[in-house]
Design an enzyme around this catalytic site. Structure first.
Site, mmCIF file in Angstrom:
data_model
loop_
_atom_site.group_PDB
_atom_site.id
_atom_site.type_symbol
_atom_site.label_atom_id
_atom_site.label_comp_id
_atom_site.label_asym_id
_atom_site.label_seq_id
_atom_site.Cartn_x
_atom_site.Cartn_y
_atom_site.Cartn_z
ATOM 1 N N GLY A 48 0.828 -1.197 0.000
ATOM 2 C CA GLY A 48 0.000 0.000 0.000
ATOM 3 C C GLY A 48 0.862 1.245 0.000
ATOM 4 N N CYS A 49 0.277 2.366 -0.381
ATOM 5 C CA CYS A 49 1.050 3.608 -0.496
ATOM 6 C C CYS A 49 1.537 4.086 0.874
ATOM 7 C CB CYS A 49 0.212 4.686 -1.194
ATOM 8 S SG CYS A 49 -1.469 4.858 -0.567
#
Lengths: 344, 344, 344, 344
Positions: C148-149
């Site tokens: 995920g970012c």
């Protein structure tokens, strides 16, 4: 106090009505409806109104609405015309912020809006709510068609020139630009932040619904046909609108400025800047004022450029509706609308 | 009417003062000064005020300023302290929107602001203008140090917790974010549109001038020392500020919510949202209100997250100055400040 | 040439994959699917790709996809897990840009994502695709869970500190900020331009799905449990992400800087700035690089502030996926990713 | 490798040159000068170039510059003309991104730029660097005047119509819009974030320096005089430019589309969209392409609306300079310029 009903209070013109009415000394919101949000508090949907309102959205109910003194429709096109007659018959006044009553010609309306008109006979009765053109008629009206945002900006930029009827006007180009709130609060891909941010585009360049309305209002001012092109554009900002009007007309800048200065001397919401100035849309953010400025090239006297800016949600929609309401109920036209609205 | 003098009216806090005073029923701007713009009309610099004001910027003149009832300094740090004593001696009240009188300890001030203080003896006399903490003292004050924007947001987020003195607070993290107007209207490369737009960054992460002010105001509320880190950030928007406060403290969310609800029940400008809500800075754009909301993870009761948002130019500067002025002159605290300020 | 299949190519990570693959010398898009846009040209949906691609969106077809060398899922959570086993069995490699394979613990996954996992047995096989932590394992992997970012930004900011295992770390605060593209291209009210523009807010402050992923990846780096809070925020810009990491840890700034410099000396996509610098998200717009900088107050040596910025769509999603693909197929890690991506 | 010198590398066109040259296989920056930043690393000023360049800004030195194969001036107007002759005499080629050599008529130049021209005799020798009009001459040129951004967009929108010489064109209106980077990186109040953000305005509406350049290039294409008005506007975004061209001309949309399609069939950087499409500036962000689309109202065949968009910093400045350099040195015109430049 005037009891106001608002139909369709969850869009950007709806919340702008709420903001303005909250600052108005003589208006009371008796009813606000929303099919989608019925039962929820208004300030739950618009937390910027916390502390300002205790209203709760209701299902639209014709009986309760008809008890209001005036009903404002902040609905998509085609809704207001469904119940306007009923409200008028019950003694309500009606202001439609949508387009249902803006065109006097039902067939043109049907052509541009793609549906049958529910009450074409009311079109003759409706008054086009541009106070700067139709002030007296608005004061007497039961039904006001609140102008579109682009027609408002274009008309305010051209009224003095048209009304004077002294000039041979060639083909006018109305190159117009709007903030994104003009596209409404409905879910559309092109109004997502990442689609509209950091970009500029035209839309409706082959034909936009506001063109026939522009032609009608300019024709009314001129007393004849006006030859005009209109191209709208989307600007990556929330509010604000500019009309850049390119007019082939002979005369000196001083002459035109004097004409505009005289015509707009007593207009409370049109502010003529010095010729050569460039109005900025932020200067009228949240304000009902329009700024107008004239330009002419030093080397040629056969063309005039007119810049007109408004806030598309205020003078272009909800502020103008309150201006019309003030006229319809005998209040001073500026009531509730004049305050320091500037932003940093 | 109270005669107000404004020194340094050409920055963003200056224009915000003008906007707010224009809506205030008891204030009259007797004098507005600017070295750079003396002789020019205010609405020439800020066309958003066209029709609102006829004021003309003047060269600062101590005699004329001293005839005002109150002088507001919207100047860079180090200016107000040059003439405050003179004004106080002449019977003027003074509100400094800059930092000159915010720290009681002159040596800390000199360390953080890098210049000698011109009147350290006045520091004891100055009242820190956070009405939510010092309401009574402000009402009696001749000299008010208007709080910084970050200290305001941080303090409003923490006051109930600190004042209750029931909790063992660990090291607090104040991670704060501000719109670009907080950096002022001076010409700086980093506030050019193309440098600040579409980007996010921290600044002052190794030490920022608002830290000693935050430590002082929180210490006052607690009656002791508060251990806190502070990192400010720049957000690509004009107005708005959020403090995200990470607090190690044991207790239930309900307990904390009840504490905040009781503490802020009568505060006109602090609006406690339901726990779990996320305030947005746009909801207080142009408003003097602060929105505060509490969060706690369902799985752990040893940490509280407090979100506090304000408009950095209003509650964080000019609105708070008017709030203080209202207290100093015996007006109702909300006078001129409560109106529907929401935007679309 | 490696034949690549992309499932779900109409979101922001999908178009970013297309942009990056177009610049990659060894990749060929054999298949791109979209249920909603099947039959339409890719450059009709994304005109920025006109002249770059002739691809047409297809209905997802397991047989055609299984003929690809690698399939990239740029789909909502819960989609990739439906067909991953089938693809693996057919000899395809799989990179999921969604969350389906990021948590090794199926019950935690189910708790946070609110659905049953379709193939929990594959969780042990999936390699978490943070090359800076798992480079060797990624090179051998058949199935990569692209991070995920937020976890990417947080992990890159903390890896050296955790891996060194020399420090007693207290409770870490990860205060994170993302551009709006992180919320995806689906139609949601809160990502409309007029709702997100000119505003700042936290979201998920009581608990966000990236927390368990952050805890897992940091725990892997430390070889133990990491105590951390995480609050994400939405910034009014399209791209960019910053993690501001507040870490209670004793030591000198020079010591920490040396540790980071050594650890990241050979990392192609982590760029350590001088301590005291403030990275800006625009500096990595469209780039796979992360900028990291350390800060410490001059007056206290018991706390470290770490700033880490990435482009949420590039290093935070699609760029990292290509970085992983490069490792999985034996290409140089930077292939197709290193170019001058700066913007004005 | 071609040795390139860049004079004035600290503005937005300077950094765009650096970005593009970094991706060009045959160019080497031998010299980059800046009076203000001499001695500092380029990537210290533009951290987006970290890892891309080791260059250090130098004081301008005529001897070192004259050793380059080509010198690009990314300087304010009036600088390039001071040293161009010297460079040409030394065998250097010169591309001026400023306006010094754009007008063939020295007296018109002096009238619009308000200074005496230092080398009017070179004006006849300079080739106007619009490859779509002057490709062959550019290939032979020693001195290229790189076109202004507005003239580029306007010319690309009108070339086919003008060159065909089949049409009686009335007065053309060029209503143009630019992102803020067009105003440069110098410190000016009107380009501060808080002054330009969330606002739209015209500027130069009574006369702008690009008008004589537009008249000259259009006249060259037509082989006669073109009657045109030009009003530029500022859009709150960093990059991007649109020309909306309102042309009174008789004919069918199909006829015009066929004319444009034929004319632009082999132009590598002009991309004709289907008639009725609306190009968006974001689709060419960072790209050297121009998107052009034609519109005509269904009800009238006497007017054509042409939409042309470019990136003002790329095709409108630095990308076009590289396109010209490629022609001057015999490289394929697209070298280093064609890549996937789209953004989300």
């Amino acid at each position: 106090m005037v009891n106001v009903g608002i139909v369709g209070g969850t869009g950007y013109t709806g919340i702008e009505l709420l903001r303005l009415i909250a600052a108005h000394p003589h208006l009371h919101i008796a009813e606000i409806t929303s099919r989608g949000e019925a039962g929820r508090r208004v300030d739950e949907i618009f937390p910027g109104l916390r502390g300002v309102t205790d209203l709760v959205f209701q299902e639209p109910d014709p009986v309760r609405l008809s008890r209001c003194d005036v009903v404002l429709f902040a609905t998509p096109n085609g809704i207001a015309m469904q119940s306007t007659r009923e409200l008028l018959d019950a003694g309500c006044k009606v202001i439609d912020l949508g387009a249902d009553f803006r065109l006097r010609d039902a067939s043109r309306w049907q052509q541009w809006y793609g549906m049958e008109h529910a009450c074409p006979d009311l079109l003759a009765e409706a008054v086009y709510g541009l106070a700067e053109l139709n002030r007296a008629a608005i004061a007497e009206a039961k039904l006001v068609a609140n102008p579109g945002c682009y027609p408002t900006a274009v008309a305010l930029g051209l009224l003095p020139l048209l009304e004077s009827q002294q000039f041979d006007l060639g083909h006018i180009v109305a190159d117009c630009k709007s903030g994104v709130s003009g596209a409404g609060r409905a879910l559309k891909l092109q109004t997502l932040f990442c689609e509209a941010n950091e970009s500029f585009k035209a839309y409706g360049a082959s034909g936009h619904r506001h063109l026939p309305e522009i032609e009608q209002v300019l024709g009314d001012a001129l007393g004849g046909c006006v030859d005009i092109s209109f191209v709208p554009h989307l600007v990556p900002m929330t509010r604000g609108m500019q009309a850049t009007l390119h007019v082939p007309v002979d005369g000196s800048l001083e002459q035109f400025h004097a004409l505009y200065a005289q015509r707009y001397a007593d207009e409370p919401f049109v502010d003529l800047m010095d010729s050569g100035e460039h109005p900025e849309t932020r200067w009228v953010a949240g304000s009902n004022r329009s700024l107008v400025a004239l330009h002419q090239s030093a080397s040629r006297r056969d063309r005039l450029v007119i810049l007109a800016v408004i806030d598309n949600l205020t003078k272009g929609a909800s502020g103008q509706a309150i201006q019309n309401l003030n006229l319809m109920f005998g209040f001073k036209e500026e009531t509730g609308l004049v305050s320091a609205e500037c932003s940093a």
